[in-house]
Scaffold this active site. Sequence first.
Site, PDB file in Angstrom:
ATOM      1  N   PRO A  24       0.844  -1.192   0.000  1.00 58.13           N
ATOM      2  CA  PRO A  24       0.000   0.000   0.000  1.00 58.13           C
ATOM      3  C   PRO A  24       0.881   1.245   0.000  1.00 58.13           C
ATOM      4  O   PRO A  24       1.897   1.275   0.677  1.00 58.13           O
ATOM      5  CB  PRO A  24      -0.779  -0.100   1.322  1.00 58.13           C
ATOM      6  N   GLU A  25       0.505   2.270  -0.751  1.00 57.88           N
ATOM      7  CA  GLU A  25       1.248   3.514  -0.765  1.00 57.88           C
ATOM      8  C   GLU A  25       0.915   4.293   0.507  1.00 57.88           C
ATOM      9  O   GLU A  25      -0.089   4.035   1.161  1.00 57.88           O
ATOM     10  CB  GLU A  25       0.844   4.337  -1.987  1.00 57.88           C
TER      11      GLU A  25
ATOM     12  N   LYS B 155       4.490   3.929   6.521  1.00 56.66           N
ATOM     13  CA  LYS B 155       3.608   2.810   6.195  1.00 56.66           C
ATOM     14  C   LYS B 155       3.071   2.106   7.437  1.00 56.66           C
ATOM     15  O   LYS B 155       2.501   1.021   7.346  1.00 56.66           O
ATOM     16  CB  LYS B 155       4.318   1.852   5.247  1.00 56.66           C
TER      17      LYS B 155
END
Length: 285
Positions: free
Chosen positions: A2-3, A55
């Site tokens: 996931p960004e 993140k």
Amino acid sequence: MPEGDTIFRTARAMGRALIGKPVTVFRSTYPLLTRFDDDTPLAGQIVVRVESRGKWLLIHFSSGATLATHLLMSGSWHIYRHGERWQQPRQNMRIVLENAEYVTVGFRVPVAKMLNPHDLERALRIPPAVIDVLSEGFDAAEVSTRLLQCRDEEIGDVLLHQEVIAGVGNVFKSEICFVTATSPFCKVSALDLEKVEALVATSRKLIKANVLEDSGDAIVTYGGRKRRTTHESDPSASLWVYGRAGEPCRKCGERIRRRIQGPDARVTFWCQQCQPMPDGSFVDG
Ligand SMILES: [Zn+2]
């Protein structure tokens, strides 16, 4: 993976469901988490804050403890009403956190830890706010300094270093290089300060634009912030280069290239014409 903007949106949604409300149920398949819960039960505690840091997704409780989850490639958090059907199989469940209104479920979350305040930043190598593109405390000068220290590395790799700039994922990496007319294969030592500053500013700008309330789930760099009303099945339709190998460059018409880059073998997209190497050499793809 996931960004950063995905985690940011997850944190925002989780915050709306959890903040200010007492936890009613906590469950996990991870023994370390349930042991922590045995010693200091989470049920009855209030969720005081939910935030993304790079993140990491952090859920802070009124006892001072923090549940930190790193979603890596596979993990996700879902928010359900009580009784609502889960969208993933039950065996993927790793963590459940409930309150009177919602059931939040961490599916296939590969990394999860309960931490006390003084352990937090150190134990997880959580990026400090000054280098987090989505943090209010972001310090562009500090990030430029860290970036310039990676002299011998290619900029396309350095943009993914979470200890240099936190929150840039692989899609944004290619987009940021394109928008700043930088070859992703250029060594940092060959970039001038102006270019470095442009890369840092563009990273923050593009990623922030993607977490606006109305920005939807798709990453949009090409076409500005105009929100499409129709559902695009191809995510690359809203991007400059990522996922567009072989297609014409949106600026010059040249064929977009694709190449595996760096020690972690991440895919990179770029336009040779718009993103030349400073010395005029070519990297082919
Ligand atoms: Zn081009």
